[in-house]
Enzyme design. Sequence first.
Site, short mmCIF file in Angstrom:
data_model
loop_
_atom_site.label_atom_id
_atom_site.label_comp_id
_atom_site.label_asym_id
_atom_site.label_seq_id
_atom_site.Cartn_x
_atom_site.Cartn_y
_atom_site.Cartn_z
N TYR A 136 0.82 -1.21 0.00
CA TYR A 136 0.00 0.00 0.00
C TYR A 136 0.85 1.27 0.00
CZ TYR A 136 -4.77 -1.71 0.83
OH TYR A 136 -6.01 -2.26 0.71
N LYS A 186 2.64 -15.08 3.13
CA LYS A 186 2.89 -15.84 1.90
C LYS A 186 4.39 -16.11 1.85
CE LYS A 186 1.53 -17.70 -2.00
NZ LYS A 186 0.66 -18.90 -2.07
N ASP A 218 -3.41 -18.05 1.01
CA ASP A 218 -4.37 -18.78 0.19
C ASP A 218 -5.10 -19.84 1.02
OD1 ASP A 218 -1.91 -20.07 0.40
OD2 ASP A 218 -1.92 -20.87 -1.64
N ASP A 242 -6.84 -6.56 4.17
CA ASP A 242 -7.93 -5.89 3.44
C ASP A 242 -8.85 -6.94 2.83
OD1 ASP A 242 -9.35 -3.80 2.08
OD2 ASP A 242 -8.25 -4.31 0.26
N ASP A 246 -12.88 -8.43 4.26
CA ASP A 246 -14.12 -8.42 3.47
C ASP A 246 -14.70 -9.82 3.40
OD1 ASP A 246 -13.80 -5.70 2.87
OD2 ASP A 246 -14.42 -5.98 0.77
C1 IPM Z 1 -10.61 -0.68 3.66
C2 IPM Z 1 -10.77 -0.09 2.29
C3 IPM Z 1 -9.56 0.79 1.98
C4 IPM Z 1 -8.33 -0.10 2.01
C5 IPM Z 1 -9.65 1.58 0.66
C6 IPM Z 1 -10.89 2.47 0.64
C7 IPM Z 1 -8.42 2.40 0.40
O1 IPM Z 1 -10.94 -1.09 1.36
O2 IPM Z 1 -10.49 0.10 4.63
O3 IPM Z 1 -10.62 -1.89 3.79
O4 IPM Z 1 -7.99 -0.73 1.02
O5 IPM Z 1 -7.69 -0.16 3.06
MG MG Z 2 -11.20 -3.02 2.19
#
Ligand code: IPM
Ligand code: MG
Length: 352
Positions: A136, A186, A218, A242, A246
Site C-alpha cells: 500500500y 505468503k 491462500d 484488506d 471483506d
Molecule cells: C478498507 C478499504 C480501503 C483499504 C480503501 C478504501 C483504500 O478497502 O479500509 O478496507 O484498502 O484499506
Molecule cells: Mg477493504
Amino acid sequence: MKIAVFAGDGIGPEVTAQAVRVLEALNLDGMELTEGDVGGAAYYKHGHPLPEATLDIARASDAILFGAVGDFSCDHLERHLRPEQAILGLRAALGLFANLRPATCFPGLEHMSGLRPEIARSIDLLIVRELNGDVYFGEKGMRTLDDGRRQGWDMMAYAEDEVRRIAHVAFRAAQGRSKKLCSVDKANVLETSQLWRDVIIETSAEYPDVALEHMYVDNAAMQLVKAPGNFDVVVTGNLFGDILSDQASMCVGSIGLLASASLGERQTGYGTFGLYEPIHGSAPDIAGQGKANPMAMILSAAMMLRHSFGLEAEAARIEGAVAKALEDGVLGGDLGGTAGTQEVGDAVLARM
Ligand code: IPM
Ligand code: MG
C-alpha cells in the site's frame, strides 16, 4: 472529548448521521463534534481529498469517526487526488498502524451467511491488520519498458519494527481472548512475508502463554470458509488483511454490520487516539436513498467509546441495542429486510 466527524462520500453521510444521533443520545459530558470534509466530497469542494483543514481537525481531536470514501466520478483523476487517498493519508499522517476488525455472527442472522448456519454460528474472530506499510505504501509507478510495453509496479516491503509493533498488538489481543494467534503470510513465495514470519516468531518469545500458528494466505482464505470457528485472533499485513476482512464479513452475513478501529501509539487524556470506520465502502449504488444499513457505523462509534474514551458501559449499551434490534427483526436491505437508514437508527435508539 473532541471527536472529528468525517462523513465522506456515498452512503457515508447517511450512516454517519445515525451514529451521531446515537452518540448524542448518550448525553456525554464535554463531548464536542467537529465535522470535516474528506474523499470525493472534499475534492469537489477544495480540490483535494484530504485538505489541510481536515488534517488540522484530525490532529486536534481525541478520536475520529469516519464514514466512507470512494466516488466513481473521480476514477480519472491522478491517484493522489482520488477519494481513497483521504483514508490512506489519515492512516499514514496519524500513524494509525493497527487495524482491529472483529467479525462475529449475530444470533439469528446465521441464515444470511453464505456458509451453513452451524458454521456461521461458530465465527468469533478478530483480524489485526497492519495499516501503515506493505505494498500500500511502497514506491509505485507506471513506466514504459524498452520494448514499448507499459508496466505498472508497486513495491511490497516491511521493515522489522513495523512487523514487531503490530505483532505486540496482536499477541496482547490474543491474551485478552482465547490465547490463540494465527499469523497469515505468503512466506513460501515472498521475502516480505519471510521477514514477517521471522519477526512474529521472535516476538512470540515474549508471549509464552499464546499458542502461535502460521498460515499461508491462500490457505487462510480457504479455512475461513471451511472452518472459520478455528480462528480467534488473526494477524496479517495490509493487503492480505484488506481482502480477508471483506471475506470474513460475508461469512458472518453482511458487510453492513462490521466495525473497525485503527489505532496508533498516541495517548490522549482519555485513552488511545484512533479512527473508527465501518469496513464497508461508500456504496454509490444506493447512496442518497435512505436505504443503507447504519449498523456498522453505529458499532464503530461504540468501538470508539471503548478504545479512545474508556467508556465500556456506554459501548456495551450501544452494542446491546444493535443486537436487540437485529433480534427483533429490524433488518436493512443488506440483510434481506426493508428497514431504512433512519428506521434502523430509530430502532437502535429506542432499545438504548
Ligand atoms: C478498507 C478499504 C480501503 C483499504 C480503501 C478504501 C483504500 O478497502 O479500509 O478496507 O484498502 O484499506
Ligand atoms: Mg477493504
